[in-house]
Design a protein around this motif. Structure first.
Motif, PDB file in Angstrom:
ATOM      1  N   CYS A   1       0.838  -1.212   0.000  1.00 48.71           N
ATOM      2  CA  CYS A   1       0.000   0.000   0.000  1.00 48.71           C
ATOM      3  C   CYS A   1       0.867   1.254   0.000  1.00 48.71           C
ATOM      4  CB  CYS A   1      -0.892   0.029   1.244  1.00 48.71           C
ATOM      5  SG  CYS A   1      -1.963  -1.413   1.389  1.00 48.71           S
TER       6      CYS A   1
ATOM      7  N   HIS B   1      -3.773  -4.489  -7.253  1.00 50.62           N
ATOM      8  CA  HIS B   1      -3.771  -4.114  -5.830  1.00 50.62           C
ATOM      9  C   HIS B   1      -5.104  -3.461  -5.447  1.00 50.62           C
ATOM     10  CE1 HIS B   1      -1.757  -2.818  -2.013  1.00 50.62           C
ATOM     11  NE2 HIS B   1      -2.754  -1.957  -2.061  1.00 50.62           N
TER      12      HIS B   1
ATOM     13  N   CYS C   1      -7.804  -4.194  -2.359  1.00 50.76           N
ATOM     14  CA  CYS C   1      -7.479  -3.377  -1.185  1.00 50.76           C
ATOM     15  C   CYS C   1      -8.410  -2.175  -1.025  1.00 50.76           C
ATOM     16  CB  CYS C   1      -6.022  -2.903  -1.278  1.00 50.76           C
ATOM     17  SG  CYS C   1      -5.515  -1.955   0.176  1.00 50.76           S
TER      18      CYS C   1
ATOM     19  N   CYS D   1      -6.914   1.362  -0.027  1.00 47.71           N
ATOM     20  CA  CYS D   1      -6.242   2.106  -1.101  1.00 47.71           C
ATOM     21  C   CYS D   1      -7.256   2.686  -2.084  1.00 47.71           C
ATOM     22  CB  CYS D   1      -5.211   1.224  -1.823  1.00 47.71           C
ATOM     23  SG  CYS D   1      -3.644   1.104  -0.912  1.00 47.71           S
TER      24      CYS D   1
ATOM     25  N   TRP E   1      -1.434  -0.933   5.026  1.00 49.78           N
ATOM     26  CA  TRP E   1      -2.038  -0.032   6.020  1.00 49.78           C
ATOM     27  C   TRP E   1      -2.190  -0.763   7.350  1.00 49.78           C
ATOM     28  CZ3 TRP E   1      -2.675   4.936   4.752  1.00 49.78           C
ATOM     29  CH2 TRP E   1      -2.876   5.289   3.414  1.00 49.78           C
TER      30      TRP E   1
HETATM   31 ZN   LIG Z   1      -3.451  -1.101  -0.426  1.00 50.48          ZN
END
Ligand SMILES: [Zn+2]
Lengths: 89, 234
Positions: free
Chosen positions: A12, A38, A42, A45, B144
């Protein structure tokens, strides 16, 4: 371990630094595919990307700045002085 | 310049039919109208170009008032120079070159030790606080941390309230000048990357780095604001 294909891991922390390049279409196709892969996995993000877009959108709606009215009047007068319209009939 | 840009810069008041004219024609027509004393056409380009010109001027001079003077002087130079304009570049490009020259000279007069336009501004660390990500010992290094991941701002975030307008103005002031100018030209004034590179004389890569750094900083200010608001009612 996977090779550097579209599914290889991008953290990330790297993805968030690539998002303007991503939005600008400036990433090479392989990196672009990795970023998109990604993002497909995710949500945080994706949220970050949405927030960058919201930021761009909000600043894009800031009122346009212009010159003060007296400066604009002065310009208009200067223009009329230097470039009078052709004399009428 | 693309037709799209012309259209946007004209403030939608001058219609440009992409199929009807070659790229040079709208400019020739504009110059002809101006030389013929069409004050309406002059008013249109003043309205359409001035906001962008103020952002550009601000890259060289030290105050908003000084930027206004620079833009005013540029318009007067156009008024006086119109009859000698040779049309080797578009009128708009010519105007921005004149603007950059006047602004640069003014910046020197104000003895800005280093003009903003000459600063780099591409250096610096990551744009997101590294503490928000998992450390290198973690299986998901660079991901994260659950408690620090961005959270959706909710529907209110699409509203440009007076409060948000003020917050954005303050946030932009806090962004290093060269980054701010790029963001203002791209995201506030809506110019494309190529034009911004031309006006500020920078590479496309630098332009994107500066833009990203500026966007990330402003996003962070908005996040602080929205997160703070949501934490007020636990
Ligand atoms: Zn991410």
């Amino acid at each position: 371990m996977s090779t550097a294909d579209a599914h290889s891991h991008l953290p990330c922390q790297t993805v968030v630094e690539l998002l303007t390049d991503y939005l600008e279409g400036a990433l090479d196709p392989a990196t672009c595919a990795r970023v998109e892969h990604h993002l497909s996995l995710c949500p945080p993000c994706v949220t970050y990307l949405d927030q960058l877009r919201t930021t761009m959108e909000l600043v894009g709606r800031l009122p346009a700045d212009t010159l003060p009215p007296d400066a604009l009047e002065e310009l208009d007068a200067a223009f009329r002085g230097f470039h009078p319209p052709p004399a009428g009939p | 310049m693309s037709v799209q840009v012309l259209d946007r810069l004209s403030g939608g008041e001058v219609s440009v039919d992409p199929t009807a004219v070659a790229p040079a024609r709208p400019d020739e027509e504009l110059v002809a109208r101006l030389r013929a004393g069409d004050a309406e056409a002059f008013g249109q380009i003043v309205r359409a170009w001035t906001p962008v010109m103020l952002h550009v001027a601000r890259a060289f001079v030290s105050s908003h008032a000084s930027a206004e003077e620079t833009v005013q002087e540029t318009w007067l130079a156009l008024v006086k120079g119109l009859d000698t304009f040779e049309g080797r570049s578009s009128l708009r490009t010519w105007t921005f070159h004149v603007l950059a020259n006047i602004a640069r000279r003014q910046g020197v007069r104000e003895s800005r030790t280093v003009s903003v336009a000459a600063l780099d501004g591409t250096g610096g660390g990551p744009t997101v606080d590294g503490r928000r990500f998992r450390g290198s010992e973690d299986q998901w290094a660079g991901g994260w941390r659950a408690e620090a991941a961005p959270r959706a701002w909710g529907p209110e975030a699409s509203v440009l309230s007076g409060e948000i307008r003020g917050l954005l103005a303050t946030a932009l002031e806090a962004v290093p000048a060269r980054q701010r100018v790029v963001l203002e030209l791209r995201d506030v004034a809506g110019l494309d990357a190529e034009e911004v590179c031309g006006i500020l004389d920078m590479t496309p890569v630098n332009q994107r780095v500066l833009l990203h750094r500026a966007r990330a900083k402003v996003r962070q200010q908005l996040e602080d604001y929205y997160t703070g608001k949501n934490q007020e009612q636990p």
